[in-house]
Design a protein around this motif. Sequence first.
Motif, mmCIF file in Angstrom:
data_model
loop_
_atom_site.group_PDB
_atom_site.id
_atom_site.type_symbol
_atom_site.label_atom_id
_atom_site.label_comp_id
_atom_site.label_asym_id
_atom_site.label_seq_id
_atom_site.Cartn_x
_atom_site.Cartn_y
_atom_site.Cartn_z
ATOM 1 N N HIS A 436 4.780 -8.536 -4.976
ATOM 2 C CA HIS A 436 3.314 -8.608 -5.019
ATOM 3 C C HIS A 436 2.747 -8.188 -6.376
ATOM 4 O O HIS A 436 1.588 -7.771 -6.477
ATOM 5 N N THR A 588 -3.283 -6.223 0.502
ATOM 6 C CA THR A 588 -1.837 -6.026 0.619
ATOM 7 C C THR A 588 -1.314 -5.115 -0.473
ATOM 8 O O THR A 588 -0.476 -4.236 -0.224
ATOM 9 N N VAL A 632 4.635 -7.751 4.928
ATOM 10 C CA VAL A 632 4.632 -7.572 3.475
ATOM 11 C C VAL A 632 5.923 -8.149 2.892
ATOM 12 O O VAL A 632 5.919 -8.812 1.859
#
Length: 798
Positions: A436, A588, A632
């Motif tokens: 991410h 997130t 995730v």
Amino acid sequence: MKFTHQLKFNSVPEWREHYINYTHLKKYIYALAKKEADLQAGGQLTDEENLYSPLLQDATRAEQGPTEEGFQRELDVQLAAILSFFAVKEADLLAKVSELELDVQSLEKIPNRQEASLLSRLGSEPPPGTPQGGAAPGGPLAASPSTLDLARMVATTPPEEHRRVRVKFWENPPRHVFSTSSLHARRAKLQGRFQDLYISLHDLREYLHINKEGFRKIIKKHDKLTRSVDLRARWWPNVEAHLAPATKQQELDRAIAALTDHYAVLYMGGDVSRASEELSHGLREHITVERNTVWRDMAAMERKYAAVSVKQAAGAAGAGRSSYIRWLKLAASCLVFALLLHVEVWPGEANRPRNNCLALLVFASMLWSLEAVPLFVTSMGLPLLIVCLGVLVEPGGSGQRMTPQQAAPAIFHAMFSQTIMLLLGGFAIAAALSKHAIAKQAAVAILSRVGRKPAHVLLAAMFTATFASMWISNVAAPVLCFGLIQPILRTLDPGHPFAKALVMGIALASNVGGMTSPISSPQNIFAIERMSMDGRPPSWLAWFAVALPVSIACNFLCWFLLLRVYQPGRAIAEVRPIKPNTDPVNGTQVYIVVVSLLTVAAWCANTFLQRYTGEMGVIAVVPLVAFFGFDVLNKDDFNSFLWNVVMLAMGGLSLGEAVKSSGLLEALAHDISDLVTGLSLWQVALIFSGLVLVATTFISHTVGAMVILPIVQSVGEAMAGGHPHPKLLVMAAALMCSGAMGLPVSGFPNMNAVSIEDATGNAIVNTADFLRVGVPSSIAAYGIIVSVGYVLMLAVGF
């Protein structure tokens, strides 16, 4: 080249999601063509038509299959998204160009032409004695004219003369503006901003071209495969109207010209053509690196999903010779193993477990150091040999060897310890931070503050690893830090010296980081326990007073050694800066950061939480559940964990259990302790630190500390002269456990390092690198501990 591949190779990686979705539009066209063919054949739409529905947006699913209107809506939506992204990026880049121009003007203390004209209209006259070109008597700007004076000179001169005045200013800047050293530093900092903006402006201009080409290709494909609508005539004018270079590139071209003009004044003596050539050269280098990175990413994806291995070509003779050497190494290791099995170092049947364990330790060490087989394969074979050789002894001091039925569960219990869970928890955090883009932003933040010189970047990476190890243990810290440098490794060629230096630097610095705090490694916890036997445990401040100077000195010595061995400055002039991600922070990412920080905080507070959690390994379950349980990370991310490192660690734990259970390490330690009777404190510290260095190079640092520290403590308490120093000897031995880093199996940071691969599947470092750098670093750490560390430990009263 197919346009799909062209799009991959020429798109900016950070903007990849904002280009035309060419693959999706192609699939839509194929669905349209099939529908049209079915209708022309007089048949009904078949169930096979439903295969295309997942490829289409929700807007088309409400209709009876794909339609021309739906396809044109897709084109409109994608064109609008491209224009919106372009507008945002253009505004952002133009604002940065304006900011850079203001910074340049602020440094020059010269107003721009509009401000100069305004001052002139207010009635100012050129200062007496000032020549038209702007140079005062006595040399170019020697009189250091004021801002108003320069405004008067510039107001009545054409742009060429304005540039000449500015060039002379930079050739001989007034002393009241800034010193020579300050000028050099500011110009160097500005130069990087010029290059970055120049590249970004060209990227944005190319963004228009490639998307326009994508729409042209997709419309051509539509008109070729379907005959219902002529999109070339109906929809192509939309593209021409919105993506035409004449209407969209004017501001970008003006900004590029302004950047080039300023760059010429500051760095090229006013020569615009030379400035354009140098900026273009940097752009070409950037494009080469970006395309190589994309190629390596594509190779990595192939390896991940198709098990494709990319290796350098070698002749048949070379391959045969390599195989022959490998078999020769394996044969030599087996021969030594067989001979040692028949040698009784400690006579008697009761000592057979120790003798067998010594043979097994030498055999495993040879296989690991010679790499006759992959490192993790050696580890996988250890449980079998431990059980079959009868190395394990029943606890309690009976000396009775375990039966295979007893030894097998005992060795498997030792293999899966809290350390393995710490490793998996670190993998989960590192994977989330990398997937991410959080790790990349952290790398950008760190590198932007240390400059671009390889030596500085290497030192920053090493101290980051040491600092992380100080708080989250040197098991999890290297996993995180290797994730931080991945953006840099992706831009380097396979086998690049700087890549080796970075990976080795983080491994060595993480090992050194194991010294820094009582919670940075398990051996420190054992040391604190042994040092608290008198009811007066050492304070954290006292530990820091000794460990921090020692670890800092070790880091600098390791850094110097890496620079000497790999010489990264010769292979790369500067580290290419990583482009920051300008997308806003999403939920997130916030969730990942919060979970990671809470996990790290729990690890740091383990001393207080262990009454509830038992061990740090239990806390490592938190990121695994939090990330995999809430989307995730997914199962593909779990499968991509470095399971070879896990197996390597398990093998090291099994061998450590065998050495401990068989009594081999205890026997070696006791034999040495008999030799130190009557020696001085420093000599005893020297001997035991050397023993720890040798032992923990081959076995687990934790196991070595568990076995040796009690012996060290007893020897320290029995020191002659009435001045026992058990705490000093225990702490020196604990620090030396972390300083043993000569082989890939010497600690978990080293195990992680040898598992790091480039995109082609080749390991970045191997055993030879550890022999060249790790062994000298271990010796250097030994020297620092028994010298600087010894003095500091006496100073704090240990």
